[in-house]
Write a protein that holds these residues in place. Structure first.
Motif, PDB file in Angstrom:
ATOM      1  N   ILE A  10       0.754  -1.035   0.010  1.00  0.00           N
ATOM      2  CA  ILE A  10      -0.204   0.097  -0.094  1.00  0.00           C
ATOM      3  C   ILE A  10       0.979   1.243  -0.072  1.00  0.00           C
ATOM      4  CG2 ILE A  10      -1.761   1.334   1.385  1.00  0.00           C
ATOM      5  CD1 ILE A  10      -2.750  -1.316   2.299  1.00  0.00           C
ATOM      6  N   TYR A  11       1.852   1.320   0.938  1.00  0.00           N
ATOM      7  CA  TYR A  11       2.740   2.484   0.809  1.00  0.00           C
ATOM      8  C   TYR A  11       3.455   2.585  -0.483  1.00  0.00           C
ATOM      9  CZ  TYR A  11       2.821   2.990   5.964  1.00  0.00           C
ATOM     10  OH  TYR A  11       2.443   3.452   7.205  1.00  0.00           O
ATOM     11  N   ILE A  12       3.836   1.606  -1.069  1.00  0.00           N
ATOM     12  CA  ILE A  12       4.699   1.622  -2.257  1.00  0.00           C
ATOM     13  C   ILE A  12       3.705   2.059  -3.523  1.00  0.00           C
ATOM     14  CG2 ILE A  12       5.728   0.339  -4.162  1.00  0.00           C
ATOM     15  CD1 ILE A  12       7.343   0.754  -1.671  1.00  0.00           C
ATOM     16  N   ASP A  13       2.467   1.436  -3.360  1.00  0.00           N
ATOM     17  CA  ASP A  13       0.971   1.979  -4.301  1.00  0.00           C
ATOM     18  C   ASP A  13       0.998   3.411  -4.582  1.00  0.00           C
ATOM     19  OD1 ASP A  13       0.983  -0.465  -5.447  1.00  0.00           O
ATOM     20  OD2 ASP A  13      -1.140  -0.891  -4.152  1.00  0.00           O
ATOM     21  N   ILE A  14       1.130   4.110  -3.143  1.00  0.00           N
ATOM     22  CA  ILE A  14       0.702   5.622  -2.844  1.00  0.00           C
ATOM     23  C   ILE A  14       2.032   6.371  -3.510  1.00  0.00           C
ATOM     24  CG2 ILE A  14       0.747   7.477  -1.119  1.00  0.00           C
ATOM     25  CD1 ILE A  14      -1.120   5.405   0.502  1.00  0.00           C
ATOM     26  N   LEU A  15       3.406   5.699  -3.267  1.00  0.00           N
ATOM     27  CA  LEU A  15       4.515   6.630  -3.602  1.00  0.00           C
ATOM     28  C   LEU A  15       4.362   6.571  -5.244  1.00  0.00           C
ATOM     29  CD1 LEU A  15       7.234   5.289  -1.184  1.00  0.00           C
ATOM     30  CD2 LEU A  15       6.275   7.501  -1.183  1.00  0.00           C
ATOM     31  N   LYS A  16       3.976   5.348  -5.641  1.00  0.00           N
ATOM     32  CA  LYS A  16       3.966   5.372  -7.314  1.00  0.00           C
ATOM     33  C   LYS A  16       3.163   6.259  -7.765  1.00  0.00           C
ATOM     34  CE  LYS A  16       5.464   0.411  -8.038  1.00  0.00           C
ATOM     35  NZ  LYS A  16       4.992  -0.815  -8.415  1.00  0.00           N
ATOM     36  N   ALA A  17       1.932   6.421  -7.246  1.00  0.00           N
ATOM     37  CA  ALA A  17       0.707   7.224  -7.659  1.00  0.00           C
ATOM     38  C   ALA A  17       1.184   8.564  -7.503  1.00  0.00           C
ATOM     39  CB  ALA A  17      -0.507   7.123  -6.729  1.00  0.00           C
ATOM     40  N   VAL A  18       2.009   9.076  -6.694  1.00  0.00           N
ATOM     41  CA  VAL A  18       2.477  10.468  -6.663  1.00  0.00           C
ATOM     42  C   VAL A  18       3.511  10.597  -7.765  1.00  0.00           C
ATOM     43  CG1 VAL A  18       3.484  12.123  -4.964  1.00  0.00           C
ATOM     44  CG2 VAL A  18       1.765  10.723  -3.978  1.00  0.00           C
ATOM     45  N   LYS A  19       4.321   9.365  -7.749  1.00  0.00           N
ATOM     46  CA  LYS A  19       5.434   9.849  -8.691  1.00  0.00           C
ATOM     47  C   LYS A  19       4.708   9.843 -10.089  1.00  0.00           C
ATOM     48  CE  LYS A  19       9.771   7.673 -10.571  1.00  0.00           C
ATOM     49  NZ  LYS A  19      10.718   6.476 -10.233  1.00  0.00           N
ATOM     50  N   SER A  20       3.745   9.198 -10.319  1.00  0.00           N
ATOM     51  CA  SER A  20       3.121   9.299 -11.744  1.00  0.00           C
ATOM     52  C   SER A  20       2.511  10.491 -11.991  1.00  0.00           C
ATOM     53  CB  SER A  20       1.991   8.139 -11.895  1.00  0.00           C
ATOM     54  OG  SER A  20       0.840   8.179 -11.064  1.00  0.00           O
ATOM     55  N   GLY A  21       2.358  11.433 -10.924  1.00  0.00           N
ATOM     56  CA  GLY A  21       1.758  12.907 -11.362  1.00  0.00           C
ATOM     57  C   GLY A  21       0.406  12.970 -10.376  1.00  0.00           C
ATOM     58  N   THR A  22      -0.280  12.082  -9.737  1.00  0.00           N
ATOM     59  CA  THR A  22      -1.358  12.136  -9.078  1.00  0.00           C
ATOM     60  C   THR A  22      -0.869  12.825  -7.830  1.00  0.00           C
ATOM     61  OG1 THR A  22      -2.220  10.033  -9.906  1.00  0.00           O
ATOM     62  CG2 THR A  22      -3.475  11.182  -8.051  1.00  0.00           C
ATOM     63  N   ARG A  23      -1.317  14.370  -7.489  1.00  0.00           N
ATOM     64  CA  ARG A  23      -0.920  15.000  -6.335  1.00  0.00           C
ATOM     65  C   ARG A  23      -1.908  15.329  -5.430  1.00  0.00           C
ATOM     66  NH1 ARG A  23       3.820  14.378  -8.342  1.00  0.00           N
ATOM     67  NH2 ARG A  23       4.773  15.521  -9.667  1.00  0.00           N
ATOM     68  N   LYS A  24      -3.346  15.408  -5.750  1.00  0.00           N
ATOM     69  CA  LYS A  24      -4.217  15.515  -4.838  1.00  0.00           C
ATOM     70  C   LYS A  24      -4.614  14.303  -3.818  1.00  0.00           C
ATOM     71  CE  LYS A  24      -6.112  19.203  -7.815  1.00  0.00           C
ATOM     72  NZ  LYS A  24      -7.549  19.698  -8.525  1.00  0.00           N
ATOM     73  N   PRO A  25      -4.820  14.897  -2.590  1.00  0.00           N
ATOM     74  CA  PRO A  25      -5.063  13.565  -1.688  1.00  0.00           C
ATOM     75  C   PRO A  25      -6.294  12.831  -2.021  1.00  0.00           C
ATOM     76  CG  PRO A  25      -4.913  15.757  -0.608  1.00  0.00           C
ATOM     77  CD  PRO A  25      -4.808  15.869  -1.680  1.00  0.00           C
ATOM     78  N   THR A  26      -7.286  12.947  -2.598  1.00  0.00           N
ATOM     79  CA  THR A  26      -8.671  12.571  -2.933  1.00  0.00           C
ATOM     80  C   THR A  26      -8.216  11.664  -4.314  1.00  0.00           C
ATOM     81  OG1 THR A  26      -9.982  14.098  -2.140  1.00  0.00           O
ATOM     82  CG2 THR A  26     -10.924  12.402  -3.267  1.00  0.00           C
ATOM     83  N   ASN A  27      -7.665  12.031  -5.223  1.00  0.00           N
ATOM     84  CA  ASN A  27      -7.132  11.240  -6.311  1.00  0.00           C
ATOM     85  C   ASN A  27      -6.099  10.207  -5.987  1.00  0.00           C
ATOM     86  OD1 ASN A  27      -8.846  13.423  -7.534  1.00  0.00           O
ATOM     87  ND2 ASN A  27      -7.166  14.474  -8.511  1.00  0.00           N
TER      88      ASN A  27
END
Length: 93
Positions: A10-27
């Motif tokens: 789960i931690y890695i999924d969140i880091l990957k999401a942010v790295k891919s350009g998803t920046r807003k918490p809800t997104n």
């Protein structure tokens, strides 16, 4: 039936999401398929451990991967690919 993700996944999924350009918490939460309360706890932990940083403009918060967060993500991606290679070699024998 699908298996549950581990906390590390789960931690890695969140880091990957942010790295891919998803920046807003809800997104980020939607992309990682999490409920708000556990997501918020994990997000706070990632910020506290300096893997993510918060940029705030007015009331809006966006999250960005720190250099340390990028290093952690690279480390786990390398470990994951190594384990996949070992699993594949074990199945061929």
């Amino acid at each position: 039936m699908t298996r549950k993700r581990s906390n590390i996944e789960i931690y890695i999924d969140i880091l990957k999401a942010v790295k891919s350009g998803t920046r807003k918490p809800t997104n980020i939460m939607y992309k990682c398929n999490l409920a708000w309360k556990p997501f918020k706890q994990i997000l706070d932990s990632l910020v506290e451990n300096e893997l993510l940083e918060i940029n705030q403009r007015g009331k809006r918060k966006t999250y960005h991967l720190t250099e340390r967060g990028n290093e952690v993500l690279r480390y786990f991606e390398t470990a994951h690919s190594l384990l996949a290679t070992l699993r594949k070699a074990g199945n061929e024998e």
